[in-house]
Design a protein around this motif. Structure first.
Motif, PDB file in Angstrom:
ATOM      1  N   GLY A  52      22.084  54.268  85.808  1.00  0.00           N
ATOM      2  CA  GLY A  52      22.325  55.760  85.651  1.00  0.00           C
ATOM      3  C   GLY A  52      21.959  56.297  83.991  1.00  0.00           C
ATOM      4  N   PRO A  53      21.964  57.738  83.979  1.00  0.00           N
ATOM      5  CA  PRO A  53      21.700  58.178  82.708  1.00  0.00           C
ATOM      6  C   PRO A  53      22.376  57.797  81.714  1.00  0.00           C
ATOM      7  N   ASP A  54      23.824  57.448  81.936  1.00  0.00           N
ATOM      8  CA  ASP A  54      24.438  56.938  80.791  1.00  0.00           C
ATOM      9  C   ASP A  54      24.606  55.574  80.720  1.00  0.00           C
ATOM     10  N   TYR A  55      23.783  54.634  81.215  1.00  0.00           N
ATOM     11  CA  TYR A  55      23.818  53.288  81.197  1.00  0.00           C
ATOM     12  C   TYR A  55      23.752  52.711  79.799  1.00  0.00           C
ATOM     13  N   ALA A  56      24.856  51.942  79.560  1.00  0.00           N
ATOM     14  CA  ALA A  56      25.103  51.219  78.205  1.00  0.00           C
ATOM     15  C   ALA A  56      23.815  49.993  78.065  1.00  0.00           C
ATOM     16  N   GLY A  57      23.379  49.485  78.870  1.00  0.00           N
ATOM     17  CA  GLY A  57      22.456  48.377  78.659  1.00  0.00           C
ATOM     18  C   GLY A  57      22.255  47.680  80.071  1.00  0.00           C
ATOM     19  N   PHE A  58      21.137  46.966  79.999  1.00  0.00           N
ATOM     20  CA  PHE A  58      20.894  46.249  81.308  1.00  0.00           C
ATOM     21  C   PHE A  58      21.926  45.041  81.459  1.00  0.00           C
ATOM     22  N   ASP A  59      22.117  44.646  82.834  1.00  0.00           N
ATOM     23  CA  ASP A  59      23.331  43.765  83.145  1.00  0.00           C
ATOM     24  C   ASP A  59      22.766  42.413  82.623  1.00  0.00           C
ATOM     25  N   TYR A  60      21.490  42.026  82.435  1.00  0.00           N
ATOM     26  CA  TYR A  60      21.010  40.659  82.224  1.00  0.00           C
ATOM     27  C   TYR A  60      21.086  40.811  80.627  1.00  0.00           C
ATOM     28  N   ALA A  61      21.108  41.661  79.715  1.00  0.00           N
ATOM     29  CA  ALA A  61      21.270  41.641  78.381  1.00  0.00           C
ATOM     30  C   ALA A  61      22.755  41.141  77.833  1.00  0.00           C
ATOM     31  N   SER A  62      22.631  40.546  76.464  1.00  0.00           N
ATOM     32  CA  SER A  62      23.798  40.015  76.178  1.00  0.00           C
ATOM     33  C   SER A  62      24.430  40.617  74.676  1.00  0.00           C
ATOM     34  N   PRO A  63      24.728  41.886  74.720  1.00  0.00           N
ATOM     35  CA  PRO A  63      25.137  42.342  73.621  1.00  0.00           C
ATOM     36  C   PRO A  63      26.244  41.645  72.837  1.00  0.00           C
ATOM     37  N   PRO A 144      13.526  61.387  68.523  1.00  0.00           N
ATOM     38  CA  PRO A 144      13.227  61.694  67.226  1.00  0.00           C
ATOM     39  C   PRO A 144      13.434  60.440  66.171  1.00  0.00           C
ATOM     40  N   GLU A 145      14.171  59.712  66.675  1.00  0.00           N
ATOM     41  CA  GLU A 145      14.597  58.328  65.701  1.00  0.00           C
ATOM     42  C   GLU A 145      13.349  57.426  65.924  1.00  0.00           C
ATOM     43  N   ALA A 146      12.332  57.394  66.657  1.00  0.00           N
ATOM     44  CA  ALA A 146      11.420  56.266  66.578  1.00  0.00           C
ATOM     45  C   ALA A 146      10.678  56.390  65.590  1.00  0.00           C
ATOM     46  N   ARG A 147      10.423  55.111  65.206  1.00  0.00           N
ATOM     47  CA  ARG A 147       9.736  54.611  63.957  1.00  0.00           C
ATOM     48  C   ARG A 147       8.674  53.662  64.215  1.00  0.00           C
ATOM     49  N   PHE A 148       7.620  53.703  63.542  1.00  0.00           N
ATOM     50  CA  PHE A 148       7.073  52.306  63.493  1.00  0.00           C
ATOM     51  C   PHE A 148       7.228  51.431  62.286  1.00  0.00           C
ATOM     52  N   SER A 149       6.832  50.050  62.205  1.00  0.00           N
ATOM     53  CA  SER A 149       7.306  49.252  61.189  1.00  0.00           C
ATOM     54  C   SER A 149       6.806  49.734  59.751  1.00  0.00           C
ATOM     55  N   SER A 235       5.917  49.847  67.136  1.00  0.00           N
ATOM     56  CA  SER A 235       7.410  50.301  66.953  1.00  0.00           C
ATOM     57  C   SER A 235       8.220  49.369  67.469  1.00  0.00           C
ATOM     58  N   GLY A 236       8.090  48.219  67.925  1.00  0.00           N
ATOM     59  CA  GLY A 236       8.723  47.100  68.825  1.00  0.00           C
ATOM     60  C   GLY A 236       9.593  46.414  67.509  1.00  0.00           C
ATOM     61  N   GLN A 237      10.534  45.377  68.073  1.00  0.00           N
ATOM     62  CA  GLN A 237      11.549  44.958  67.317  1.00  0.00           C
ATOM     63  C   GLN A 237      11.120  43.661  66.587  1.00  0.00           C
ATOM     64  N   TYR A 238       9.752  43.303  66.700  1.00  0.00           N
ATOM     65  CA  TYR A 238       9.272  42.231  65.886  1.00  0.00           C
ATOM     66  C   TYR A 238       8.024  42.812  65.007  1.00  0.00           C
ATOM     67  N   THR A 239       7.754  42.089  64.111  1.00  0.00           N
ATOM     68  CA  THR A 239       6.522  41.980  63.308  1.00  0.00           C
ATOM     69  C   THR A 239       6.092  40.604  62.984  1.00  0.00           C
ATOM     70  N   ASP A 261      20.148  49.587  69.110  1.00  0.00           N
ATOM     71  CA  ASP A 261      21.449  50.045  69.769  1.00  0.00           C
ATOM     72  C   ASP A 261      21.285  50.892  71.072  1.00  0.00           C
ATOM     73  N   LEU A 262      20.095  51.091  71.249  1.00  0.00           N
ATOM     74  CA  LEU A 262      19.678  52.126  72.403  1.00  0.00           C
ATOM     75  C   LEU A 262      19.676  51.205  73.730  1.00  0.00           C
ATOM     76  N   PRO A 263      20.023  51.894  74.719  1.00  0.00           N
ATOM     77  CA  PRO A 263      20.411  51.025  76.164  1.00  0.00           C
ATOM     78  C   PRO A 263      19.246  50.058  76.483  1.00  0.00           C
ATOM     79  N   PHE A 264      18.048  50.442  76.383  1.00  0.00           N
ATOM     80  CA  PHE A 264      16.983  49.860  76.917  1.00  0.00           C
ATOM     81  C   PHE A 264      16.721  48.475  75.934  1.00  0.00           C
TER      82      PHE A 264
END
Length: 625
Positions: A52-63, A144-149, A235-239, A261-264
């Motif tokens: 749903g719109p308020d999901y905290a993360g995917f079930d297969y993720a491991s925070p 608004p917080e989206a940033r490139f490396s 703008s991804g998680q790795y460089t 820290d965003l759900p996706f």
């Protein structure tokens, strides 16, 4: 058996799903009740979104899992212009050059797919999406917080530039996704609109939402198709970290990743460093694994799996050898005989060549009984037809009857079963008769046609293992009078010849999506891709009836309708044998040093580099901390 040609198809950037991401489509009926311009957090093809719109993360993720450590691994899959054997460019968006696998980890897209649903998309760079009343315009509001490396904000201008430039100059498989996009407009800095032609299927529209976004400013004064070793920021998680051309590359996790820290993105991509080493041959790669220089290896060669994983680290249980279930996705491993060369255009020739391959002998004597013989390009999925056509299938096939072989309306074609002797006289006699009927007679130097031309067949390979597994097959071809040879080429030459259709025969293995789309199927089977360099239509097939069935798949508005249309397509492909189904495995066979933690794998991915993590306690226990 080695699947050294394993390739990914159209995998969504930022999601490491072995099926090329999970392609999604939007039936017009599914959002009939949604008001025009209503902001949505996700889109689903068939039914409700799992999250749903308020999901905290995917079930297969491991925070809860720790971040850090490193993974040195041998990549089991790659996409676009990427190669597991060498690299000479850091541009993976174009056809030219050889890029290293996993460059896609540098880039985010407007939306991304979940790995535990077959047909859903969730906002990533975009915080919301809304649809116009005619479903021809998709409006995205960027986060608004989206940033490139580089630290620069991701703007609508960057999105518009990425889409329009890739559509004009990108790799053919990316261009294919955008063929029904007519314009991309930056409304303001944070709002962008994708406008479609009105001729798109719902699937076409949704597939376009996984295009990687790059900074427009980076290409000021720089050609998009430049293939050098300059990192294109994302703008991804790795460089990109350290690398040595053709030897290794390391990807480093960004401490300043804007979406951690965003759900996706939450609870994914735990490793600080992901390293990929490049080997020209599989044996040195295996030896590097045995020495502990590589941490994870998926094994595709049955002989190796059966005989070479008994080294001390395995017996000491420092290395785990095991099997994981396959994803719920179609499995494709097929030969392609290049019909751009006249001698392969006759279906009787293709059937004869297939009859010469004694799978039963090969599996028993060379593959340790670990493989099955594929009947279909969509093996292991609901898209594989069985028995006689159903009434629903006949409703699609009957209007095309005049353009289809009669066999399509009978039982679904299945592979011949030999007596396992390696010399089944009945099958060889049938193959000889088919070749004769196609105009190939015994003459001086072997089989010749009416022009006196000798029947030659060169199998282009980039792994010596293929000549071992198919050596008996080629001996049989030669017995029938075919001048059959192997041509082993290096990776750069292989990629170039494959992209330009310069071969007689090749073996291809691909990951397919759970939801099929017109643009994706066109790349493999459509007439429009026959002469398009870089497409995956390796056999060079072009059939209006197949095109019509692809259109039926694309127009489907329910999973049931899509599945029925796919089964019709499967029946036709199996009778035509443009793609000759080959060998299939029943599990993912992997070995890894016991330094990792992980959860149960999701149904639609085996992206260990994104899902697993480094377990320091385990590493200490085996002396690898």
């Amino acid at each position: 058996m080695s699947t050294a040609l394993s390739t990914l198809t159209r995998r969504r950037f930022g999601q490491l799903a072995l099926a090329g991401g999970v392609a999604a489509m939007l039936p017009r009926a599914a959002f009939a009740a949604v008001a025009t311009d209503t902001p949505l957090h996700g889109l689903s093809a068939f039914g409700e979104l799992k999250y749903g719109p308020d999901y905290a993360g995917f079930d297969y993720a491991s925070p809860e899992a720790p971040d850090g450590g490193r993974m040195n691994y041998s990549v089991p899959s790659w996409l676009f212009n990427q190669s597991p054997q060498t690299f000479d460019t850091l541009n993976t968006f174009v056809l030219r050059g050889n890029a290293p696998p996993r460059l896609e980890k540098l880039y985010d897209s407007l939306m991304t797919s979940s790995l535990d649903e077959p047909d859903s998309l969730y906002c990533a760079l975009a915080e919301s999406v809304s649809l116009s009343a005619d479903r021809n315009t998709y409006t995205f509001r960027l986060r608004p917080e989206a940033r490139f490396s580089t630290g620069a904000a991701v703007t609508a201008e960057d999105v518009a530039f990425s889409y329009l430039t890739i559509k004009d100059k990108g790799h053919p498989s990316l261009v294919s996704l955008l063929r029904t996009v007519t314009d991309v407009v930056a409304v303001d800095a944070a709002t962008v609109r994708l406008v479609f032609t009105g001729q798109q299927t719902p699937q076409d529209a949704l597939e376009a939402l996984g295009i990687p976004i790059v900074p427009k400013a980076f290409f000021d004064g720089r050609a998009f198709d430049t293939t050098d070793l300059t990192e294109i920021p994302g703008s991804g998680q790795y460089t990109v970290g350290r690398f040595a051309v053709g030897r290794f590359i390391e990807y480093e996790k960004r401490a300043d990743y804007w979406a951690k820290d965003l759900p996706f993105a939450r609870g994914l991509n735990h490793f600080q460093t992901i390293r990929i080493d490049f080997f020209r041959d599989r044996q040195p790669a295996l030896e590097a694994f045995k020495k502990g220089e590589i941490d994870f290896r998926e094994e595709f060669t049955t002989r190796s799996w059966a005989t070479e994983y008994d080294f001390p680290a395995v017996t000491e249980k420092r290395v785990v050898k095991g099997e994981f279930p396959l994803e719920k996705l179609p499995r494709f491993q097929c030969w392609a005989l290049n019909q751009r060369r006249e001698r392969f255009a006759d279906v009787r020739v293709r059937r004869a060549i297939n009859l010469c391959f004694d799978f039963e002998w090969t599996n028993a004597n060379l593959l340790f009984g670990l493989r099955t013989h594929s009947d279909s390009c969509f093996e292991g999925s609901d898209f594989k037809a069985a028995g006689m056509p159903s009434p629903e299938e006949l409703a699609i096939l009957e209007p095309l009857r005049a353009s289809l072989p009669d066999e399509v309306f009978g039982p679904a074609w299945v592979q011949p079963v030999s007596d396992g002797s390696g010399n089944d006289r009945k099958l060889l006699r049938e193959a000889s008769q088919l070749l004769a009927a196609a105009g190939w007679k015994q003459g001086q130097g072997g089989l010749v046609n009416a022009k006196g031309e000798v029947f030659r067949l060169e199998f282009m390979i980039n792994s010596q293992e293929q000549s071992r597994v198919y050596g008996k097959f080629f001996d049989t071809l030669r017995r029938l009078g075919i001048d059959a040879t192997f041509r082993l080429v290096d990776e750069a030459q292989y990629q170039d010849r494959q992209s330009n259709f310069d071969y007689d025969m090749i073996l291809a293995a691909f990951g397919f999506t759970a939801t099929q789309t017109k643009s994706g199927l066109d790349l493999f089977f459509g007439s429009s891709s026959r002469d398009r360099p870089g497409s995956y239509n390796f056999p060079g097939m072009a059939d209006p009836a197949v095109d019509a069935l692809i259109d039926k798949v694309g127009a489907a508005t329910t999973r049931e309708a899509m599945t029925t249309a796919m089964r019709c397509l499967d029946r036709v492909l199996r009778v035509r044998l443009d793609w000759i189904p080959n060998i299939n495995g029943g599990a993912r066979r992997v070995a890894y040093w016991d330094v990792f933690g992980f959860k149960e794998k999701p149904d639609y991915s085996f992206a260990v580099e994104s899902l697993w993590w480094f377990d320091e306690a385990k590493a200490k226990a085996i002396g690898r901390a």
